[in-house]
Every structure is written in structure tokens, then in C-alpha cells.
Design an enzyme around this catalytic site. Structure first.
Site, PDB file in Angstrom:
ATOM      1  N   GLY A 219       2.977  18.211  56.673  1.00  0.00           N
ATOM      2  CA  GLY A 219       4.259  17.733  57.166  1.00  0.00           C
ATOM      3  C   GLY A 219       5.425  18.635  56.825  1.00  0.00           C
ATOM      4  N   ASN A 220       5.282  19.441  55.749  1.00  0.00           N
ATOM      5  CA  ASN A 220       6.369  20.337  55.354  1.00  0.00           C
ATOM      6  C   ASN A 220       6.643  21.409  56.395  1.00  0.00           C
ATOM      7  OD1 ASN A 220       3.716  21.418  54.292  1.00  0.00           O
ATOM      8  ND2 ASN A 220       5.016  23.197  53.989  1.00  0.00           N
TER       9      ASN A 220
ATOM     10  N   LYS B   8      -3.055   3.091  56.424  1.00  0.00           N
ATOM     11  CA  LYS B   8      -2.214   4.234  56.746  1.00  0.00           C
ATOM     12  C   LYS B   8      -0.774   3.775  56.974  1.00  0.00           C
ATOM     13  CE  LYS B   8      -1.432   8.564  58.128  1.00  0.00           C
ATOM     14  NZ  LYS B   8      -1.549   9.714  57.234  1.00  0.00           N
TER      15      LYS B   8
ATOM     16  N   LYS C 236      -5.197  13.713  59.540  1.00  0.00           N
ATOM     17  CA  LYS C 236      -5.113  15.063  60.127  1.00  0.00           C
ATOM     18  C   LYS C 236      -6.103  16.038  59.493  1.00  0.00           C
ATOM     19  CE  LYS C 236      -2.312  17.568  58.250  1.00  0.00           C
ATOM     20  NZ  LYS C 236      -2.315  18.442  57.049  1.00  0.00           N
TER      21      LYS C 236
ATOM     22  N   LYS D 226      -7.257  16.236  51.521  1.00  0.00           N
ATOM     23  CA  LYS D 226      -7.451  17.672  51.732  1.00  0.00           C
ATOM     24  C   LYS D 226      -8.728  18.159  51.056  1.00  0.00           C
ATOM     25  CE  LYS D 226      -2.677  19.069  52.591  1.00  0.00           C
ATOM     26  NZ  LYS D 226      -2.306  17.741  53.085  1.00  0.00           N
TER      27      LYS D 226
END
Length: 305
Positions: A9-10, A123, A207, A265
Site C-alpha cells: 500500500g505504501n 478482512k 494481495k 507476506k
């Protein structure tokens, strides 16, 4: 090498920034410069990205509709994929001086209607509310809500991605040396009916999980999960924190980290690297160094940890 680079998102909105088009454009421009370095180094590139703040904004705008007229999450996912993909596509073309074709593909991702996530929404999306307001909105709109720190937010299912049927189109583009932006926000969640047809479903796919699946289905050589943190850390946030330069897939899968931070991740990296490939986690502006094992956290079969 064929690289799947997943932008956190960054890449679109730095922590604490107002979610304006101007801010998103400025951040995407910086991201595009970093991605261009991978291309200029001779690598083929597929770019994925998140959409959490953006899909939350659209859902909030949808509150202006009557509950039965608001657009469902699969449609909102498609809208954000187009918006963010457009920005990345344009800025990446600019960063490469228009020397390479770049295309954005709205990507359907199949999930299973029997996935336990549909019975246990976790979520978070959209803005935060005080408890009373959250419950009132949930009663009217039919939301599921949960506590997020001291506030309350809407939660939606986040099922596991199981197939990306649009890989056939992606491969056609890659065969023509096109840089592809796809699987935005985890992709557009769809169910496959018994007759083979597909239909959208109310969900938001992780994602990183979708990016790992995409990388495997494309036969990518590396998966880069790029964020604003330099590496995976042990004891993060304490005086004894230390970065982890390298992990095996097994070590990555068993490392206990919060689900809201590096957990997804590491799971995605472990899933992809189990095929003997390289997965890297680290800062966007260090993508080339991560690929070379000189920065970030690298997940691969051989580890010195």
C-alpha cells in the site's frame, strides 16, 4: 528473469497521508522509477498491487446509495484495479521513456464458495467508526463488523485464491514483451459455477497470496513483495529487534508473525519459494538489491540462518 513484483500500500499512499489523487500520483511515480530499474536491468516484469484504502473509499461512497443499490465488492475491486493500474501504467511508461509497452489487465481470481473464510469474515475495509455507529450502519447495510483497536470497522471474507484463469491472456502479453500490471487488490473474486461459468462474489482476496499464485502459474523466476519496511524482523518493535537476511520456505512458513503485518507476506513467499524459486521481502527502492540477496529478506531453499 521473469519477476512478479507485488507493491504494498505504501506504493500508493504513505502512512498518515490523506488519500488524494495528488498524493497517490506522487507515490506511484516513485514506485515506477524503482520498477523501471528492474526492467532496465534486463528483467521481464509483472506488477501486482494492493487496493485496501481505495476499495474502502469506494465502499464509503457507495453508502450514498440505498443498501440494495450499492455496488458489490467484486465490482469495486475491478474499479480500483482500473484506477490504480492506470496510474502505474502511465508513470511506468514515463519512467521508461515509452521504450516498452505497458498494459493493465483486470484479473479474475477464482475462490471456493466452501472456503471457511466466507463464514468468518476477517478482512477490514473502509473507515473506522465508534461502536454505536458501526452497529447502526451494519444493521441497515447487512455488514459484519469487528473491533479494530479502539474503533470498529466492516469486515469481509478473504478466501484463498485457487486459480487465475486470465493467466492465458497474461502469457500472450508477456510473449509480446509487454510489461503487465494485473491482479490488483488480489484480483477480482469470482466463483466458478458447475456449468463452467463464473460470477463475482463479495470478498477481498489477499494481495500477497494472489501474487504468489500468479507467480507460480506464470512460471516466474522470482517473487518480490515490496513494502516500506527494510526486511522481516525478529522481535520487531523491541530493543532486541534484528533483521532476518535469509530463510528457507519451511522457516518462513513457521515463523510466528502477526497476521496484520508480515505474516501474509511470509506465507506467500514460502508458498512460492517451495518450488525452488526465490522470493524476497523488502523496500521498494531496494528491489534490485533484494533480487541479488544484498538487502531485505530472501526466502529460498538454501539458508544460512
Amino acid at each position: 528473469m521473469l519477476i512478479v513484483a507485488a507493491l504494498g500500500g505504501n506504493a500508493l499512499l504513505k502512512r498518515g497521508e490523506p488519500m488524494t489523487a495528488v498524493n497517490q500520483r506522487a507515490n506511484v511515480k516513485q514506485a515506477a522509477r524503482a520498477l523501471a530499474q528492474l526492467v532496465n536491468a534486463g528483467h521481464r516484469l509483472v506488477v501486482t498491487h494492493g487496493n485496501g484504502p481505495q476499495v474502502g473509499l469506494l465502499a464509503l461512497q457507495g453508502a450514498a446509495y440505498k443498501p440494495d443499490e450499492a455496488y458489490p465488492l467484486d465490482v469495486l475491486g475491478a474499479e480500483t484495479g482500473g484506477m490504480i493500474g492506470y496510474m502505474i501504467e502511465q508513470e511506468l511508461e514515463n519512467a521508461l521513456d515509452h521504450a516498452r509497452p505497458v498494459a493493465t489487465l483486470l484479473t479474475q481470481v477464482v475462490v471456493d464458495s466452501r472456503d471457511p473464510a466466507f463464514g468468518n469474515p476477517t478482512k477490514f475495509i473502509g473507515p473506522v467508526y465508534e461502536e454505536a455507529e458501526a452497529k447502526a450502519r451494519a444493521s441497515v447495510a447487512g455488514w459484519t463488523i469487528a473491533q479494530d483497536g479502539k474503533k470498529w470497522r466492516r469486515v469481509v471474507p478473504s478466501p484463498r485464491p485457487i486459480d487465475i484463469p486470465d493467466v492465458r491472456v497474461l502469457q500472450l502479453l508477456l510473449d509480446q514483451d509487454v510489461i503487465v500490471i494485473c491482479t490488483g487488490g488480489g484480483g477480482i473474486p469470482v466463483l466458478r459455477r458447475q456449468d463452467g461459468s463464473m460470477a463475482g462474489v463479495e470478498a477481498v482476496i489477499d494481495k500477497d497470496a494472489a501474487s504468489a499464485l500468479l507467480a507460480r502459474q506464470l512460471g516466474a523466476d522470482a517473487l518480490l513483495l515490496l513494502t516500506d519496511v527494510e526486511a522481516v524482523y525478529r522481535d520487531f518493535g523491541t530493543k532486541g529487534e534484528r533483521s532476518i537476511p535469509e530463510l528457507t520456505p519451511r522457516e518462513a512458513a513457521t515463523l510466528d508473525l502477526p497476521a496484520g503485518s508480515m505474516g501474509p507476506k511470509l506465507t506467500a513467499a514460502a508458498t512460492f519459494a517451495s518450488d525452488g524459486k526465490l522470493a524476497g521481502i523488502g523496500r521498494l527502492d531496494q528491489a534490485l538489491e533484494i533480487l541479488a540477496g544484498k538487502a531485505g529478506t530472501v526466502v529460498r531453499q538454501t539458508s544460512e540462518v
